[in-house]
Design an enzyme around this catalytic site. Structure first.
Site, PDB file in Angstrom:
ATOM      1  N   ASP A  59      50.658 -33.169 -39.166  1.00  0.00           N
ATOM      2  CA  ASP A  59      51.171 -32.193 -38.217  1.00  0.00           C
ATOM      3  C   ASP A  59      52.700 -32.173 -38.176  1.00  0.00           C
ATOM      4  O   ASP A  59      53.285 -31.811 -37.163  1.00  0.00           O
ATOM      5  CB  ASP A  59      50.658 -32.605 -36.822  1.00  0.00           C
ATOM      6  CG  ASP A  59      50.301 -31.401 -35.975  1.00  0.00           C
ATOM      7  OD1 ASP A  59      50.372 -30.296 -36.508  1.00  0.00           O
ATOM      8  OD2 ASP A  59      49.965 -31.587 -34.791  1.00  0.00           O
ATOM      9  N   CYS A 119      32.895 -20.193 -27.492  1.00  0.00           N
ATOM     10  CA  CYS A 119      34.324 -20.513 -27.332  1.00  0.00           C
ATOM     11  C   CYS A 119      35.108 -19.257 -26.957  1.00  0.00           C
ATOM     12  O   CYS A 119      35.968 -19.294 -26.066  1.00  0.00           O
ATOM     13  CB  CYS A 119      34.876 -21.154 -28.595  1.00  0.00           C
ATOM     14  SG  CYS A 119      34.554 -20.205 -30.090  1.00  0.00           S
ATOM     15  N   CYS A 131      37.059 -18.867 -23.210  1.00  0.00           N
ATOM     16  CA  CYS A 131      38.522 -19.037 -23.122  1.00  0.00           C
ATOM     17  C   CYS A 131      39.036 -18.270 -21.895  1.00  0.00           C
ATOM     18  O   CYS A 131      38.892 -17.046 -21.821  1.00  0.00           O
ATOM     19  CB  CYS A 131      39.190 -18.512 -24.393  1.00  0.00           C
ATOM     20  SG  CYS A 131      40.981 -18.525 -24.236  1.00  0.00           S
ATOM     21  N   CYS A 147      47.524 -18.791 -25.202  1.00  0.00           N
ATOM     22  CA  CYS A 147      46.788 -20.069 -25.239  1.00  0.00           C
ATOM     23  C   CYS A 147      47.445 -21.105 -24.316  1.00  0.00           C
ATOM     24  O   CYS A 147      48.651 -21.348 -24.385  1.00  0.00           O
ATOM     25  CB  CYS A 147      46.732 -20.575 -26.679  1.00  0.00           C
ATOM     26  SG  CYS A 147      45.890 -22.157 -26.822  1.00  0.00           S
ATOM     27  N   CYS A 206      44.729 -27.997 -23.833  1.00  0.00           N
ATOM     28  CA  CYS A 206      43.520 -27.374 -23.271  1.00  0.00           C
ATOM     29  C   CYS A 206      42.371 -27.645 -24.250  1.00  0.00           C
ATOM     30  O   CYS A 206      42.525 -27.464 -25.451  1.00  0.00           O
ATOM     31  CB  CYS A 206      43.757 -25.872 -23.112  1.00  0.00           C
ATOM     32  SG  CYS A 206      42.261 -24.925 -22.779  1.00  0.00           S
ATOM     33  N   CYS A 223      37.803 -24.517 -25.149  1.00  0.00           N
ATOM     34  CA  CYS A 223      37.027 -23.909 -26.246  1.00  0.00           C
ATOM     35  C   CYS A 223      36.389 -24.963 -27.141  1.00  0.00           C
ATOM     36  O   CYS A 223      35.534 -24.639 -27.970  1.00  0.00           O
ATOM     37  CB  CYS A 223      37.885 -22.943 -27.059  1.00  0.00           C
ATOM     38  SG  CYS A 223      39.353 -23.665 -27.775  1.00  0.00           S
TER      39      CYS A 223
HETATM   40  S1  SF4 Z   1      33.391 -22.880 -32.672  1.00  0.00           S
HETATM   41 FE1  SF4 Z   1      31.637 -23.707 -31.548  1.00  0.00          FE
HETATM   42  S2  SF4 Z   1      31.573 -22.479 -29.681  1.00  0.00           S
HETATM   43 FE2  SF4 Z   1      32.847 -21.379 -31.148  1.00  0.00          FE
HETATM   44  S3  SF4 Z   1      31.454 -19.987 -32.195  1.00  0.00           S
HETATM   45 FE3  SF4 Z   1      31.573 -21.832 -33.449  1.00  0.00          FE
HETATM   46  S4  SF4 Z   1      29.851 -23.044 -32.750  1.00  0.00           S
HETATM   47 FE4  SF4 Z   1      30.190 -21.517 -31.157  1.00  0.00          FE
HETATM   48  S1  SF4 Z   2      42.814 -24.022 -26.095  1.00  0.00           S
HETATM   49 FE1  SF4 Z   2      42.198 -23.113 -24.114  1.00  0.00          FE
HETATM   50  S2  SF4 Z   2      43.483 -21.311 -23.865  1.00  0.00           S
HETATM   51 FE2  SF4 Z   2      43.633 -21.939 -26.030  1.00  0.00          FE
HETATM   52  S3  SF4 Z   2      42.073 -20.772 -27.070  1.00  0.00           S
HETATM   53 FE3  SF4 Z   2      41.072 -22.665 -26.471  1.00  0.00          FE
HETATM   54  S4  SF4 Z   2      40.187 -22.248 -24.442  1.00  0.00           S
HETATM   55 FE4  SF4 Z   2      41.632 -20.628 -24.884  1.00  0.00          FE
END
Ligand code: SF4
Ligand code: SF4
Length: 309
Positions: free
Chosen positions: A133, A193, A197, A213, A240, A243
């Site tokens: 990273d 996910c 979000c 985000c 966060c 997701c």
């Molecule tokens: S990343 Fe996980 S939550 Fe998102 S679509 Fe794929 S399986 Fe579903």
């Molecule tokens: S980290 Fe949080 S804000 Fe960013 S895309 Fe995933 S759920 Fe959404």
């Protein structure tokens, strides 16, 4: 393919396992054609917000041969960071799980250097560089090419049967090795996910508008946070995981066994009031080794005050 290339690859995978890496895959170094087009479009749309450093070194970012002289292979490694315990107070500002323990940049880089030293001792003189990273390397793309997992609709790398709570690192080396094949995409029709979000940052499968985000807003964004985001942030103070938490593949996540990724136990006990009243001295104590330290006390205070309104 000469059989010694397979033998070397097997030696590297075995050593990576000994070092505590949960996954290791190998790709031939080359131009990331598909990713280059996507990145160009994403940058042109301004979805990287204030992360202007992503505009730099485009050529190196999409071709590791321009980053490391004589590069022939990319060895991708994964390290589990899923914690066995989480913060106790459900009302307290929420810290992303990746920031619980010692800054992963240091932990992974040390292990990758050890892997390179092992390769030099067992295979022969190999030149290479370790990345975590920290340089223009598209780590998820390489990890997916190397078959360690697939890129989910939430843009994270997902590992079959293990989920997405993994750090990714790479060794880019000047030796040819037997390569792995990419893993199958197992997202199927799921879109949990995307639907979960809170800020609508996943604008399409595998397409993230970083400006929306929470992770970007709490970690990278240095200006005043947009007021309309307050009610959507679900009390996230640094990063966060929403997701990832909702992803069905993470139901199979098992806790890591790397002591360096264990958090300060007192931090897990911090109540909402403790967070709100946290002084610099306490911040330094709880996060002395954490990636949170990179953001700094002022940024965390700004986030806490913003969440409090
Ligand atoms: S990343 Fe996980 S939550 Fe998102 S679509 Fe794929 S399986 Fe579903
Ligand atoms: S980290 Fe949080 S804000 Fe960013 S895309 Fe995933 S759920 Fe959404």
């Amino acid at each position: 393919m000469p059989c010694y290339l397979n033998k070397y690859a097997n030696l590297i995978r075995a050593k990576a396992r000994d070092l505590g890496f949960s996954g290791c895959g190998i790709s031939a170094a080359g131009f990331l054609d598909h990713e280059a087009r996507r990145l160009d479009k994403w940058l042109k749309a301004g979805m990287h917000g204030s992360m202007h450093y992503l505009e730099n070194n485009f050529d190196k970012r999409v071709d590791p041969r321009k980053l490391v002289e004589g590069a022939k292979s990319v060895i991708s490694v994964l390290h589990n960071y899923f914690p066995s315990k989480v913060q106790k107070d459900p009302e307290a500002p929420v810290l992303s799980k990746y920031a619980y323990g010692t800054d992963y940049h240091f932990v992974l880089k040390d292990k990758l250097r050890e892997l390179l030293a092992f390769m030099n001792a067992t295979i022969g003189e190999i030149k290479g560089r370790a990345f975590v990273d920290s340089a223009p390397v598209m780590d998820r793309a390489w990890a997916a090419r190397s078959g360690t997992g697939w890129i989910g609709k939430n843009t994270n790398l997902l590992v079959k049967g293990a989920g997405s709570f993994f750090f990714i690192g790479e060794l880019i080396v000047d030796i040819e090795l037997a390569t792995d094949t990419p893993a199958k995409d197992l997202c199927g029709n799921c879109r949990l996910c995307m639907d979960s979000c809170p800020t609508g940052a996943i604008i399409a499968p595998r397409e993230l508008d970083a400006r929306r985000c929470i992770s970007y807003l709490t970690v990278e964004y240095r200006d005043q946070l947009p007021a309309e985001m307050r009610d959507k942030m679900q009390n996230r103070v640094f990063g966060c995981d929403i997701c990832q938490d909702v992803c069905p593949h993470n139901r199979k996540a098992i806790p890591h066994n790397e002591p360096l990724f264990n958090p300060d136990p007192e931090m897990l006990e911090m109540s909402s009031e403790d967070w709100h009243g946290m002084e610099r001295r306490l911040f330094n104590r709880h996060f002395a080794r954490s990636a949170v330290k990179r953001a700094g006390y002022k940024q965390i205070k700004r986030n806490i005050e913003f969440l409090m309104g």
